[in-house]
Design an enzyme around this catalytic site. Structure first.
Site, PDB file in Angstrom:
ATOM      1  N   TRP A 173      26.775  67.041  27.005  1.00  0.00           N
ATOM      2  CA  TRP A 173      27.120  68.162  26.127  1.00  0.00           C
ATOM      3  C   TRP A 173      25.934  68.741  25.382  1.00  0.00           C
ATOM      4  CZ3 TRP A 173      25.490  66.676  21.384  1.00  0.00           C
ATOM      5  CH2 TRP A 173      25.499  65.309  21.081  1.00  0.00           C
ATOM      6  N   ASN A 174      24.817  68.025  25.305  1.00  0.00           N
ATOM      7  CA  ASN A 174      23.767  68.455  24.385  1.00  0.00           C
ATOM      8  C   ASN A 174      22.941  69.631  24.908  1.00  0.00           C
ATOM      9  OD1 ASN A 174      22.725  66.525  26.302  1.00  0.00           O
ATOM     10  ND2 ASN A 174      20.855  66.422  25.094  1.00  0.00           N
ATOM     11  N   LYS A 197      30.903  67.204  37.075  1.00  0.00           N
ATOM     12  CA  LYS A 197      31.742  67.000  35.897  1.00  0.00           C
ATOM     13  C   LYS A 197      30.898  67.246  34.650  1.00  0.00           C
ATOM     14  CE  LYS A 197      32.809  63.359  33.413  1.00  0.00           C
ATOM     15  NZ  LYS A 197      32.957  63.991  32.058  1.00  0.00           N
ATOM     16  N   PRO A 198      30.988  68.438  34.071  1.00  0.00           N
ATOM     17  CA  PRO A 198      30.311  68.650  32.788  1.00  0.00           C
ATOM     18  C   PRO A 198      31.137  68.021  31.676  1.00  0.00           C
ATOM     19  CG  PRO A 198      31.501  70.627  33.398  1.00  0.00           C
ATOM     20  CD  PRO A 198      31.703  69.648  34.523  1.00  0.00           C
ATOM     21  N   ASP A 199      30.498  67.731  30.550  1.00  0.00           N
ATOM     22  CA  ASP A 199      31.258  67.267  29.397  1.00  0.00           C
ATOM     23  C   ASP A 199      32.248  68.361  28.988  1.00  0.00           C
ATOM     24  OD1 ASP A 199      31.605  67.033  26.254  1.00  0.00           O
ATOM     25  OD2 ASP A 199      31.035  65.058  26.998  1.00  0.00           O
ATOM     26  N   GLY A 248      23.069  60.802  30.469  1.00  0.00           N
ATOM     27  CA  GLY A 248      23.940  60.307  29.410  1.00  0.00           C
ATOM     28  C   GLY A 248      23.415  59.020  28.819  1.00  0.00           C
ATOM     29  N   SER A 249      24.316  58.200  28.341  1.00  0.00           N
ATOM     30  CA  SER A 249      23.923  56.991  27.624  1.00  0.00           C
ATOM     31  C   SER A 249      23.443  55.901  28.582  1.00  0.00           C
ATOM     32  CB  SER A 249      25.109  56.452  26.815  1.00  0.00           C
ATOM     33  OG  SER A 249      26.087  55.887  27.676  1.00  0.00           O
ATOM     34  N   GLU A 270      19.078  59.881  33.932  1.00  0.00           N
ATOM     35  CA  GLU A 270      18.293  60.088  32.718  1.00  0.00           C
ATOM     36  C   GLU A 270      19.143  59.608  31.553  1.00  0.00           C
ATOM     37  OE1 GLU A 270      17.328  63.163  29.541  1.00  0.00           O
ATOM     38  OE2 GLU A 270      16.478  64.004  31.391  1.00  0.00           O
ATOM     39  N   LEU A 271      18.635  58.597  30.839  1.00  0.00           N
ATOM     40  CA  LEU A 271      19.439  57.888  29.847  1.00  0.00           C
ATOM     41  C   LEU A 271      18.860  58.054  28.450  1.00  0.00           C
ATOM     42  CD1 LEU A 271      20.049  54.748  32.098  1.00  0.00           C
ATOM     43  CD2 LEU A 271      21.367  56.875  31.973  1.00  0.00           C
ATOM     44  N   CYS A 304      17.437  64.683  24.393  1.00  0.00           N
ATOM     45  CA  CYS A 304      17.043  63.386  24.951  1.00  0.00           C
ATOM     46  C   CYS A 304      15.572  63.074  24.692  1.00  0.00           C
ATOM     47  CB  CYS A 304      17.317  63.359  26.455  1.00  0.00           C
ATOM     48  SG  CYS A 304      19.054  63.511  26.887  1.00  0.00           S
ATOM     49  N   GLU A 402      19.018  54.496  19.022  1.00  0.00           N
ATOM     50  CA  GLU A 402      18.914  55.948  19.090  1.00  0.00           C
ATOM     51  C   GLU A 402      19.951  56.590  18.169  1.00  0.00           C
ATOM     52  OE1 GLU A 402      18.611  59.340  22.582  1.00  0.00           O
ATOM     53  OE2 GLU A 402      19.964  57.643  22.886  1.00  0.00           O
TER      54      GLU A 402
END
Length: 533
Positions: A173-174, A197-199, A248-249, A270-271, A304, A402
């Site tokens: 979402w960011n 699948k977007p947020d 994401g996370s 990418e986390l 991120c 974080e």
């Protein structure tokens, strides 16, 4: 106010407090781009600036996801067979539509994410750069390449790249446009279909990018969007994908990596990050303080590659901190669909709760607030002031975890060695920033920081915007890379075709194996002596 599809970049608000471009007609059209049944359940999203209602979107079921993959596989064959020059032309038309219709994108991003308009514009420019780069580089990157054969002259060896098939993209979402379109673009150019699948909170921007791509000429079924919780449709995405791209996370990334490993498919992840910035004792203090503003507070810290740890040489600490605090306190926070504000809102209640809890925990345990430090409900339900902390110690939650918000902690360091050691004292390794007037010194320090990207005298845009170079994380910050050749070739299967002409590795007729072995031995020694690879 109506949208005239020009490059106008400011907007007004309508009766519902939403920007001009976010009309009922646009929302209805974007909702039709969701791959879901006609009787699907609905998901409602709210506008971060006001907390009021924003979108009503259909929710995809696992069966809807499977159906999307069936359509994608049918469409992918024709898409992959299309000459790459035609795929390139579609992407370049998308590039032009994006820039000409950016007012819609800016309004949508602000409406559903809450970021300041200048941060939203960076997403538009990012996707324009990435689209142009891959459209004009894909043919060379994907084309057949001659490789050195096993036996010079006699072995003709070619490296080919074939599309994976159908790529699943899970975007956060960011950065709803950069992440919502940026990972699909190289996958599409490589000849893949994409099911994404977007947020849900920021799905409108991703759906808008899909809508624009279809207008540019993308065939039906090649790129599809599904909406829903990961707990509901995540397994269907994994079960059907030929490759998984996830942002994401770290916790979610570990599960995806495990499941991808079970299926023996590739994954790029990418986390999270706990990114450091190092200000060396010879840094230009004014420039470094300006850089710290961008590094820590862009997109309200929901980035991120945002900086959360700031290491400053003791000899300049007081001067730097004073300059940084002064600039931070001068930032204009607010909700505006124009360029009049510097910092926008957080995106969701969960993120506000995390930021508040991290700062309150640190203050309760002895941290000092130099700027900010509190929410601003007078501006809107999810606003939080840009915050600078010092005296942060290991027992405080935000020391290692974080925060993902507009919060940074400042630490003093004696010298370069301590700065590097403390910057590397984390399981994460996504992005870093180093500031020095001495270019050689700055790059030398940067090379020793264990992160996938390091920016010298810049916050993050220099490395991110260098789309010809790979971007990604080390350690708990992920696997794989986006951008550069890595960013498109990861969506392909490499194939080697080797054609052996005349003689091979077995003795020709009439020659004994022992004589043939002696002949090859002499040839190998000769090739080594003359420098042949």
């Amino acid at each position: 106010m109506t949208i005239d599809h020009t490059t106008r970049t400011t907007s007004t608000t309508g009766d519902a407090g939403l920007p001009a471009a976010v009309t009922p007609a646009l929302l209805a059209r974007l909702a039709t781009r969701v791959s879901a049944g006609t009787d699907a359940a609905r998901a409602q999203t709210s506008a971060p600036f006001t907390g009021g209602p924003l979108a009503d979107l259909p929710v995809s079921t696992p069966a809807d996801v499977e159906a999307a993959f069936v359509r994608a596989r049918a469409a992918q064959a024709g898409w992959a067979a299309m000459p790459i020059a035609e795929r390139k032309a579609i992407l370049l038309r998308f590039h032009d539509l994006l820039l000409n219709r950016q007012a819609e994108a800016l309004d949508l991003m602000q409406a559903e994410n809450g970021k300041a308009r200048r941060d939203a514009f960076l997403e538009v420019s990012d996707i324009a750069i990435a689209t142009r780069y891959y459209a004009r580089s894909a043919a060379k990157m994907l084309g057949p390449k001659r490789r050195r054969g096993a036996i010079p002259v006699l072995t003709h060896t070619t490296e080919l790249h074939h599309p994976k098939g159908v790529v699943a993209v899970i975007s956060p979402w960011n950065y709803p446009l950069s992440m919502g379109a940026g990972d699909a673009i190289p996958a599409l150019l490589a000849g893949n279909a994409v099911v994404q699948k977007p947020d849900t909170q920021t799905a409108l921007t991703a759906l808008w990018a899909l809508d624009l791509m279809i207008e540019a000429g993308l065939p039906s079924g090649v790129w599809q969007m599904v909406i829903g919780r990961g707990s509901s449709i995540g397994q269907s995405l994994m079960d059907n994908a030929d490759y998984m791209m996830f942002t994401g996370s770290t916790a979610s990334g570990r599960r995806i990596a495990r499941d991808a490993g079970e299926r023996l498919i590739g994954a790029s992840l990418e986390l999270g990050g706990k990114n450091p910035m190092i200000v060396l004792d010879d840094a230009d203090i004014a420039r470094a303080a300006d850089g710290a503003i961008a590094a820590c507070f862009s997109s309200t810290g929901q980035l991120c590659v945002s900086i959360e740890r700031l290491y400053v040489a003791e000899s300049i600490r007081d001067e730097f901190v004073a300059a940084f605090v002064e600039r931070t306190k001068a930032l204009k926070i607010g909700a505006a669909y124009d360029y009049s504000t510097d910092v926008g809102s957080l995106t969701n209640r969960s993120q506000l709760d995390t930021v508040t809890a991290h700062v309150d925990d640190a203050v309760a345990k002895g941290a000092t607030v130099l700027a900010g430090g509190k929410p601003r409900p007078d501006l809107g339900p999810l606003f939080y002031e840009p915050t600078i902390l010092t005296d942060v110690t290991p027992e405080m939650t935000l020391y290692t975890e974080e925060t993902f918000g507009p919060v940074v902690s400042i630490y003093s360091v004696r010298d370069d060695e301590e700065a590097i050691q403390r910057a590397n004292a984390t399981a994460y390794g996504l992005n870093a920033s180093v500031w020095s007037r001495n270019s050689k010194r700055g790059r030398a320090v940067a090379a020793r920081v264990r992160t996938g990207t390091v920016n010298v005298n810049d916050a993050y845009a220099a490395a991110w915007g260098s789309v010809d170079a790979p971007m990604g994380g080390m350690g708990d910050s992920g696997l794989g890379r986006r951008h550069g050749a890595d960013g498109i070739l990861k969506y392909t299967e490499a194939q080697t075709v080797a054609h052996q002409r005349l003689l091979g590795f077995t003795a020709p007729t009439g020659l004994s194996e022992s004589v043939w072995a002696d002949t090859l031995t002499l040839a190998l020694k000769t090739m080594k002596r003359i420098g042949t690879r």
